[in-house]
Design a protein around this motif. Structure first.
Motif, short mmCIF file in Angstrom:
data_model
loop_
_atom_site.label_atom_id
_atom_site.label_comp_id
_atom_site.label_asym_id
_atom_site.label_seq_id
_atom_site.Cartn_x
_atom_site.Cartn_y
_atom_site.Cartn_z
N GLY A 108 48.96 37.81 36.97
CA GLY A 108 48.58 37.63 38.36
C GLY A 108 47.55 38.67 38.73
O GLY A 108 47.06 39.38 37.85
N ASP A 109 47.23 38.77 40.01
CA ASP A 109 46.23 39.77 40.40
C ASP A 109 46.65 40.49 41.69
O ASP A 109 46.19 40.15 42.78
CB ASP A 109 44.86 39.12 40.58
CG ASP A 109 43.80 40.17 40.90
OD1 ASP A 109 44.12 41.38 40.82
OD2 ASP A 109 42.67 39.78 41.24
N PRO A 110 47.53 41.51 41.56
CA PRO A 110 47.93 42.25 42.76
C PRO A 110 46.78 43.03 43.38
O PRO A 110 46.84 43.38 44.56
CB PRO A 110 49.03 43.20 42.23
CG PRO A 110 48.81 43.30 40.77
CD PRO A 110 48.18 42.01 40.33
N SER A 111 45.71 43.30 42.61
CA SER A 111 44.62 44.15 43.13
C SER A 111 43.90 43.50 44.31
O SER A 111 43.29 44.19 45.12
CB SER A 111 43.63 44.47 42.01
OG SER A 111 42.96 43.30 41.61
N LYS A 112 43.98 42.18 44.44
CA LYS A 112 43.25 41.54 45.54
C LYS A 112 43.94 41.78 46.88
O LYS A 112 43.39 41.44 47.92
CB LYS A 112 43.00 40.05 45.27
CG LYS A 112 44.21 39.19 45.08
CD LYS A 112 43.84 37.72 45.25
CE LYS A 112 43.14 37.17 44.01
NZ LYS A 112 43.61 35.87 43.59
N HIS A 113 45.10 42.42 46.88
CA HIS A 113 45.80 42.69 48.13
C HIS A 113 45.70 44.18 48.53
O HIS A 113 46.43 44.64 49.40
CB HIS A 113 47.27 42.27 48.01
CG HIS A 113 47.40 40.83 47.61
ND1 HIS A 113 47.26 39.80 48.51
CD2 HIS A 113 47.60 40.24 46.40
CE1 HIS A 113 47.38 38.64 47.88
NE2 HIS A 113 47.59 38.88 46.60
N LEU A 114 44.81 44.90 47.87
CA LEU A 114 44.65 46.34 48.17
C LEU A 114 43.58 46.54 49.23
O LEU A 114 42.74 45.66 49.45
CB LEU A 114 44.27 47.09 46.89
CG LEU A 114 45.31 47.01 45.77
CD1 LEU A 114 44.77 47.63 44.48
CD2 LEU A 114 46.60 47.69 46.20
N ARG A 115 43.58 47.75 49.83
CA ARG A 115 42.59 48.05 50.88
C ARG A 115 41.94 49.41 50.61
O ARG A 115 42.56 50.28 49.97
CB ARG A 115 43.28 48.08 52.24
CG ARG A 115 43.81 46.71 52.65
CD ARG A 115 44.21 46.69 54.10
NE ARG A 115 45.50 47.29 54.35
CZ ARG A 115 46.66 46.61 54.38
NH1 ARG A 115 46.67 45.32 54.18
NH2 ARG A 115 47.80 47.23 54.63
N PRO A 116 40.72 49.61 51.12
CA PRO A 116 40.04 50.89 50.89
C PRO A 116 40.88 52.07 51.35
O PRO A 116 41.58 52.00 52.36
CB PRO A 116 38.76 50.75 51.76
CG PRO A 116 38.53 49.28 51.85
CD PRO A 116 39.89 48.65 51.86
N GLY A 117 40.80 53.15 50.58
CA GLY A 117 41.47 54.40 50.96
C GLY A 117 42.90 54.52 50.48
O GLY A 117 43.50 55.59 50.62
N GLU A 118 43.46 53.47 49.89
CA GLU A 118 44.88 53.52 49.53
C GLU A 118 45.10 54.27 48.19
O GLU A 118 44.23 54.24 47.31
CB GLU A 118 45.46 52.10 49.43
CG GLU A 118 45.58 51.47 50.82
CD GLU A 118 46.19 50.07 50.82
OE1 GLU A 118 46.96 49.78 51.73
OE2 GLU A 118 45.87 49.27 49.92
N THR A 119 46.27 54.91 48.09
CA THR A 119 46.71 55.50 46.83
C THR A 119 47.61 54.48 46.14
O THR A 119 48.63 54.08 46.70
CB THR A 119 47.48 56.82 47.08
OG1 THR A 119 46.60 57.75 47.69
CG2 THR A 119 48.02 57.40 45.78
N VAL A 120 47.20 54.09 44.94
CA VAL A 120 47.84 52.96 44.25
C VAL A 120 48.50 53.44 42.96
O VAL A 120 47.91 54.24 42.23
CB VAL A 120 46.78 51.88 43.91
CG1 VAL A 120 47.40 50.73 43.13
CG2 VAL A 120 46.11 51.37 45.19
#
Ligand SMILES: C[S@@+](CC[C@H](N)C(=O)[O-])C[C@H]1O[C@@H](n2cnc3c(N)ncnc32)[C@H](O)[C@@H]1O
Length: 385
Positions: free
Chosen positions: A52-64
């Motif tokens: 899958g692709d969880p990265s498409k639900h990330l936002r700028p500035g977040e610590t992942v």
């Protein structure tokens, strides 16, 4: 059940091979956003063992934090999505996978113009234990007896506290791509507890994994090939969601469930699911005279704290529930009614969240509210969440 099989050894061996060269049987086709793939070396893209692709639900500035980062593809995509103000940490237990990801880390950073990714060695069900630090410790103090084994265990416990691999409440988003199923059934509860521990309050997990439509029979759970192939340890769709709830998450929802199974074995379908879950429903309940109206389209909804809310009615909720409902994933389904006179949190009385109570409009306006107005504007700018 996986007691007759050492799951971790089977997984480690399989993914060491899979780091050396692409293993077709482990690949579940995924469409990633092409703009982010340009800077990622072919050697990494070829070793894509995600679903899958969880990265498409990330936002700028977040610590992942990426659990089971493998060759690093999701981390290198996430690095671009979160931008130079964000940070990405990949965790994997496999030396060959870590070596491959680290080999390309500098080049990817140079290509995107900043270096915000790092890879750490650990087991995702024990995110406090830094395996590289433990390795150095064990080299200095080899285990040769029961006493030295017990002493090593004590030093490992100490490391978890003094130098945690991932600190408590340090992460904005935990992502993972096709890894949770690889963790032994006996460690699954601990795994979800660890995801919860490392997240900051109010933040979330976005996890893609393989799930099954029926429980996996015992006979399929003792096959090392099927274990490392993301089959044996797959949870059923409902148990996957339940695992988040049991760990204390709220707002658990399916972002994507593939209609076509990735594999079907003995009639059981295995497919990719991406789930989002939030941390932050813990805490005390206070009365601040707020109310919510559920907009529909269902007749009623039941939240994870068992508040049953019927469409179109004004419900009294505690301040904690009010603040949760004002955020994703709920906010678009509700209208929010603030009291005319605000009750400061420090003066608010406890609220009994076990009762579901309708709230009369007079309660939010105040009993003495009795004004009459001329026709005014009927449109406002609306709310956003
Ligand atoms: C199916 S691959 C997925 C890799 C990567 N997420 C991707 O999208 O290509 C599974 C990865 O998780 C790692 N892994 C499996 N179980 C693990 C565990 N308990 N702790 C840490 N890493 C684990 C493996 O070493 C492997 O790199």
């Amino acid at each position: 059940m996986s007691s007759s099989l050492n799951v971790e050894t089977a997984v480690r061996e399989r993914y060491s091979d899979a780091a050396q060269s692409r293993v077709e049987a482990l690949c579940c086709p995924v469409e990633y956003d092409r703009q982010y793939l340009k800077v990622i070396p072919p050697e990494v893209i070829e070793r894509d063992y995600g679903c899958g692709d969880p990265s498409k639900h990330l936002r700028p500035g977040e610590t992942v934090l990426d659990l089971g980062s493998g060759a690093g593809k999701i981390c290198f995509i996430a690095a671009q999505v979160v931008g130079s103000t964000g940070r990405v940490i990949g965790v994997d237990m496999n030396d060959d996978m870590l070596a491959l990801a680290r080999k390309h880390q500098r080049a990817v950073g140079d290509a995107i113009g900043y270096h915000n990714v790092e890879f750490r060695k650990g087991r995702i069900q024990d995110l406090a234990l830094d395996l590289e630090k433990l390795d150095a410790d064990l080299r200095a103090h080899p285990v040769q007896s029961v006493d030295s084994f017990l002493a090593a265990e004590a030093r490992a416990d100490d490391l978890r506290v003094t130098h945690p691999l991932v600190a408590t409440e340090s992460i904005d988003v935990v992502v993972s791509n096709c890894v949770l199923n690889l963790v032994d059934a006996r460690a699954k509860r601990q795994l979800f507890d660890e995801i919860f521990r490392v997240l900051r309050n109010g933040r979330r997990a976005v996890i893609s994994d393989i799930v099954s439509d029926e429980p996996v029979p015992e006979a399929l759970q003792t096959d090392p090939e099927l274990w490392s192939g993301c089959i044996s340890g797959a949870l059923t769709e409902q148990n996957f969601l339940r695992a988040f709830l049991d760990a204390g998450f709220y707002g658990v929802h399916i972002l994507k469930l593939d209609s076509t199974p990735w594999r079907t074995i003995q009639g059981i379908e295995f497919r990719s699911m991406t789930v989002e879950a939030f941390k932050g429903r813990q805490g005390a309940c206070f009365e601040r005279n707020q109310a919510v109206i559920y907009k529909g389209p269902f007749k009623e909804v039941l939240d994870d704290d068992n508040h049953r809310i019927e469409r179109g009615q004004r419900y009294a909720v505690c301040d904690k529930t009010y603040q949760l409902l004002k955020k994703a994933p709920y906010c678009e389904h509700f209208e929010f009614i603030e009291p005319l006179t605000e009750i400061p949190l420090e003066k608010a009385k406890p609220f009994d969240c076990a009762r579901a109570t309708l709230r009369h409009p007079k309660e939010t306006k105040g009993e003495s509210y009795n004004i009459t107005t001329a026709p005014g504007q009927c449109c406002d700018s609306g709310t956003s969440c």
